[in-house]
Design an enzyme around this catalytic site. Structure first.
Site, PDB file in Angstrom:
ATOM      1  CE  LYS A  19      -3.989   1.888   2.596  1.00  0.00           C
ATOM      2  NZ  LYS A  19      -4.811   1.715   3.825  1.00  0.00           N
ATOM      3  CB  SER A  29      -8.008   3.972   3.000  1.00  0.00           C
ATOM      4  OG  SER A  29      -7.155   3.190   3.823  1.00  0.00           O
ATOM      5  CB  SER A  68      -8.221   0.979   5.698  1.00  0.00           C
ATOM      6  OG  SER A  68      -8.860   2.218   5.855  1.00  0.00           O
TER       7      SER A  68
END
Lengths: 510, 508
Positions: free
Chosen positions: A81, A156, A180
């Site tokens: 990420k 997210s 997330s």
């Protein structure tokens, strides 16, 4: 050999690699080819590091050839990420304000991936600074859900879940501040774990809310999540909040997949009203599977959970407002000169940069947090939120006296369409109602696919929560449930996802 | 409404006639730890800009702090030496504000949970009386970077074309020591302020936690001052004069602000709560930025750090490491050494206490140690601009052992006082040990009484008139003869012995 390397699990790839039936270069190249083919549609990556990934793969292959004893996951590629600092690779956090920033250091998690010899394929898309549940707040455009390109992949960490769901990587690193990792896993039909707070080092994870953030694995199987969890986790002297204890025996628990005699607690406040019928139905079936596997079901009540969202949206913005203060154009990242000023002061440059560099959701939360911490309001907002946090932890403690793990649907709904909630922050925030309590209390949680909702044919997720430092229970329960679900489906749920080219033509035609 | 000149002053006596001063002193001390407060970077003073930095102290995205345990120990020792209570559990807090030399745009500090609180420091004034300064708190924090404003005439940000920032200082451990309001000092307020900072400096030096060099900024003082009309018990509005960085300036800044406040209040004006800048050259303060209680730093507990919870055992073991308080030590040494108050004051002012102590420990007499360290070497150190005798001596490898040796040579009768001075000068000139110098320069009292007697006879014969005066009972006239004898002996004789022989020959 007929195995589709892009669809193989990390555990299977590790097996093939160790037997010499494939090479890391072959695997890495297959995944990169897949990315070339599908990521134009999915947009899971913000940055792909072809050369770097292949270089690591070549190195690992050579070392394996030379007979070196390698880590179990050596040569198995992974995506990270874009909120994790990667030396020499862009790290934007999905924000314009960090456009062009190349960190001079690696996050501890990234260091551990490198030490294990795992090629890093690239950096995945996310809501800006991990604020959001849809990736619609990424400054670089949203990621699309591989199940339906018109729908959100969750957030997210939509990029990390979508990259796994679209077979561009077997593994990805996610981070979870209020869901997330788990909510994107639920809406993409993948697995994601938020470990116990302190179980994985936060060093190099660009902080959203320091007391809530936790990195964890995004995968397609429970065992893969355990294998990655073991690589990522463990004490780090660079993170003061890191737990100084060995990683729980997650891999062993995933392999045993044994829930006999375990007490499974259904949280009354996290079921029923507000949950989509198909999501609730798949959850109820999951509970029945666990009963069939030998577990006992109890109902528990966690009354303070109803205040969790409110407390979360005070604590998170408060910490974020301070954590994001460093983005001021002075040392790195974007610098914008204010218009109409010949000789701007440092403060004016800071203001112009922050105005241009941050998106609306980030600004919204900075303003919220700044307000909540202001003198005269601190006690009413930040102070009260901390008290609620304590009550939620108390609720968990009581619940875990009655049950070994708690379960709930991960998210109230399946993936919604782009734009559905973008103008309604409250509706967006409600997505995380079931996942937020775990972050507030620091306990570990996992989401795994529970099936497809009848009304829309989209994946739903089942969440498992365990007491702090008992992460292995997630894997025992998750693996047992996964076994029975796979048997009932006759194969992986993702096998039912539309081929991406087909999905594209549908969406293009719509 | 009249316009009041906020920069005027009245005389000190006029201020005291109508007002009582109230002071509060905030002292920042840079700890002398090898590494920074929250990372492993070096803390060496004067290094090339931005060479002692890392992701943590530069505030790079993702970096996290880890507390320097040595700094915590130093903070606890300082707290204990200031008679403070030590927190059983306390946290760091973030103080949020934007400034280019602060990498994270928050300072990691402590807010309502300081490591040490509720203490006091007894301060001895020039007249020997003691003023007790109550300590509010001592807390841990990190220093900021250093801004250099370029292109303006003043070096201040105003008028500068650009600024350079050196982050080497960012993250250096600081202890901030805050007094409670100091009341009742009256006309002695400036002296009390100076004496407090001086006493604190000595204490921190004795604790060996900081080099406390005010001129290098490793100890910095902010002076809060307000006036209360005589008879009132309501505190007035205060100003905070920043970075008053010498003992003399502390005294002058207090006095100046008292005179300025007095002028404003007497003219019917009110004091603006603000920070003031101290100007060493003009001896005046000028207005800085307004500082109101509404300044909102949005403090909250630092979530990246775990609480500091020193066990009582740890605290007690640190207490056992505390040195004798400097004031107490001075009294003890003065008594041990038999110095007069004046002698002790001179020794203290010259910074010779430790050196004399070491020299006495090495076997010298206290009087001898004082004599040799405060004479020629002090003159030379001063003339050459050295900061103190000890470092001047250390740089030249002149040690207490040299003094002991020199005294030994006198005691053994090899050197007289004037020869000893010559030998010491040789040592200071780098010619070697006192013995080596004496050997090289041929310094040696003549031990042969025959030679001395011959010289006496020669002088008596040559000065018959003077000799006659001595015979007639004018004993003081012998001095002239002794001088002649010493000259005859080229100085290498014991003058006392010469006198004995002369008197024996002329008066018996």
């Amino acid at each position: 050999m007929t195995t589709d390397l892009t669809r193989a699990s990390a555990a299977d790839l590790a097996d093939l690699l160790s037997k010499g039936e494939t090479s890391s270069v072959e695997v890495t190249q297959a995944l990169l080819n897949r990315t070339d083919a599908v990521d134009g549609d999915v947009h899971a990556y913000l940055h792909v590091d072809r050369e770097g990934a292949l270089a690591t793969a070549r190195d690992i292959d050579a070392r394996r050839q030379a007979g070196e004893q390698l880590h179990q996951l050596a040569g198995v590629p992974i995506a990270v990420k874009d909120v994790m600092a990667t030396q020499g690779l862009p790290t934007t956090c999905g924000s314009k304000i960090l456009e062009g920033w190349i960190p001079p250091y690696d996050a501890t998690v990234v260091t551990r991936l490198k030490q294990a010899g795992m090629p890093i394929l690239g950096k995945t898309n996310m809501d800006e600074f991990a604020m959001g549940s849809s990736t619609e707040h990424s400054a670089y455009g949203p990621t699309r859900n591989p199940w339906d390109l018109e729908r959100i992949p969750g957030g997210s960490g939509g990029g990390s879940s979508a990259v796994v769901a679209s077979f561009q990587a077997p593994l990805a690193i996610g981070t979870d501040t209020g869901g997330s990792i788990r909510q994107p896993a639920a809406v993409t039909g993948t697995v994601g774990t938020k470990p116990t707070y302190g179980g994985v080092s936060r060093y190099g994870l660009v902080a959203l809310a320091s007391s809530l953030d936790q990195a964890g694995p995004c995968t397609r199987t429970v065992l893969d999540a355990a294998l990655l969890h073991e690589v990522m986790g463990g004490h780090d002297p660079l993170d003061s909040t890191s737990i100084n204890a060995p990683v729980p025996a997650v891999v062993e628990a995933a392999r045993r997949a044994d829930v006999k005699g375990m007490k499974i607690g259904i949280v009354r406040e996290l079921t029923g009203e507000g949950f989509q019928a198909g999501v609730q139905a798949r959850f109820d079936e999951s509970v029945q599977h666990l009963v069939d596997a030998g577990a006992e079901v109890v109902e528990v009540s966690c009354p303070s959970f109803t205040a969790a969202l409110a407390a979360y949206y005070l604590i998170l913005p408060s910490e974020a407002s301070s954590n994001l203060a460093k983005f001021d154009a002075m040392r790195y990242g974007l610098r914008v000169l204010p218009e109409g000023l010949d000789d701007p002061s440092a403060e004016q440059v800071m203001a112009a940069t922050r105005d241009a560099g941050f998106g609306d959701e980030v600004k919204r939360r900075i303003i919220l947090g700044t307000y909540a911490l202001s003198s005269g309001y601190y006690d009413a907002y930040y102070g009260s939120a901390q008290k609620v946090r304590r009550l939620i932890a108390d609720d968990f403690n009581r619940a875990f006296e009655a049950a070994d793990v708690l379960v709930s649907p991960t998210a109230p709904t399946t993936a919604f369409k782009f734009g559905d909630k973008i103008d309604d922050p409250m509706a967006m925030y409600l997505n995380d109602v079931a996942t937020i309590p775990a972050n507030l209390a620091g306990v570990p949680g996992m989401s795994l696919p529970s099936g497809l909702a009848d009304e829309d044919g989209l994946p739903a997720g089942c969440q498992i929560l365990a007491p702090a430092a008992a992460d292995e229970r997630l894997y025992a329960v998750g693996a047992a449930l996964e076994q029975r679900l796979l048997a009932s489906w006759g194969g992986p749920l993702l096998g039912r996802a539309p081929e991406l080219s087909a999905a594209r033509s549908t969406s293009m035609g719509a | 409404m009249t316009v009041v000149d906020t920069e005027a002053t009245i005389s000190y006596d006029d201020v005291l006639a109508s007002f009582d001063p109230v002071m509060g002193l905030e002292v920042h001390v840079e700890l002398g730890t090898n590494t920074k407060m929250f990372c492993g970077c070096a803390t060496e003073f004067g290094a090339e800009p931005n060479t002692q930095v890392c992701p943590v102290c530069l505030g790079l995205p993702g970096a996290l702090p880890v507390v320097n345990e040595t700094a915590v120990e130093s903070a606890i020792r300082i707290g204990l030496a200031l008679n403070c209570e030590i927190a059983e559990w306390c946290r760091f807090a973030r103080k949020n504000y934007f400034y280019p030399d602060m990498p994270k745009n928050f300072q990691t500090s402590q807010y309502d949970e300081p490591i040490a609180f509720n203490g006091f420091l007894d301060v001895e004034l020039d007249d020997g009386t003691t003023y007790r300064v109550e300590i509010e708190r001592a807390h841990m924090e990190e220093d900021t970077g250093k801004s250099l404003h370029v292109g303006g005439s003043t070096g201040r940000i105003h008028g500068a074309t650009h600024s350079l920032v050196d982050y080497n200082r960012a993250g250096i451990p600081l202890i901030e020591i805050v007094t409670k309001p100091m009341l009742g000092a009256g006309e002695r307020a400036p002296e009390v302020a100076r004496a407090y900072v001086a006493t604190l400096r000595d204490l921190l030096k004795a604790l060996d936690v900081s080099d406390v060099k005010m001129e290098q900024g490793s100890m910095r003082c902010d002076v809060n001052l307000s006036l209360m009309p005589k008879g009132s018990t309501t505190l007035g509005t205060r100003t905070e004069t920043k970075n008053v960085n010498s003992l003399r300036s502390v005294e002058r800044a207090v006095r100046y602000e008292m005179c300025r406040h007095g002028a404003v209040l007497q003219a019917g004006g009110s004091i603006l709560q603000e920070t003031r800048h101290w100007h060493e050259d003009t001896g005046a303060t000028t207005s800085g930025r307004p500082k109101s209680d509404a300044d909102d730093y949005r403090y909250f507990p630092e979530p990246d750090l775990v609480p500091v919870a020193p066990s009582r055992e740890t605290v007690e073991s640190l207490r056992a490491t505390l040195p004798e308080p400097p004031a107490q030590r001075r009294k003890r040494l003065q008594s041990d050494w038999g110095f007069s108050d004046l002698e002790m004051r001179d020794v203290l002012n010259a910074g010779l206490v430790d050196l004399i102590g070491e020299t006495v420990d090495a076997g010298a007499t206290p009087a001898g140690a004082r004599k040799w360290w405060s004479g020629e070497i002090a003159r030379r150190a001063n003339a050459e601009g050295a900061t103190d005798v000890a470092s001047y001596a250390a740089e030249r490898s002149i040690t207490p052992a040299h003094v002991v040796e020199l005294e030994g040579l006198v005691k053994a009768g090899r050197l007289n006082d004037s020869m000893a001075r010559q030998a010491w000068e040789g040592v200071l000139d780098g010619e070697g040990t006192p013995t080596a110098v004496a050997d090289a320069r041929g310094l040696e009292l003549v031990q042969d009484d025959g030679a001395l007697e011959a010289a006496v006879d020669k002088v008596i014969e040559a000065n018959a008139d003077v000799a006659q005066k001595v015979r007639d009972g004018k004993v003081q006239a012998a001095g002239a003869l002794i001088g002649q004898v010493m000259k005859e002996m080229k100085g290498q004789a014991d003058a006392g012995k010469a006198r004995e022989i002369i008197l024996a020959k002329l008066t018996s």
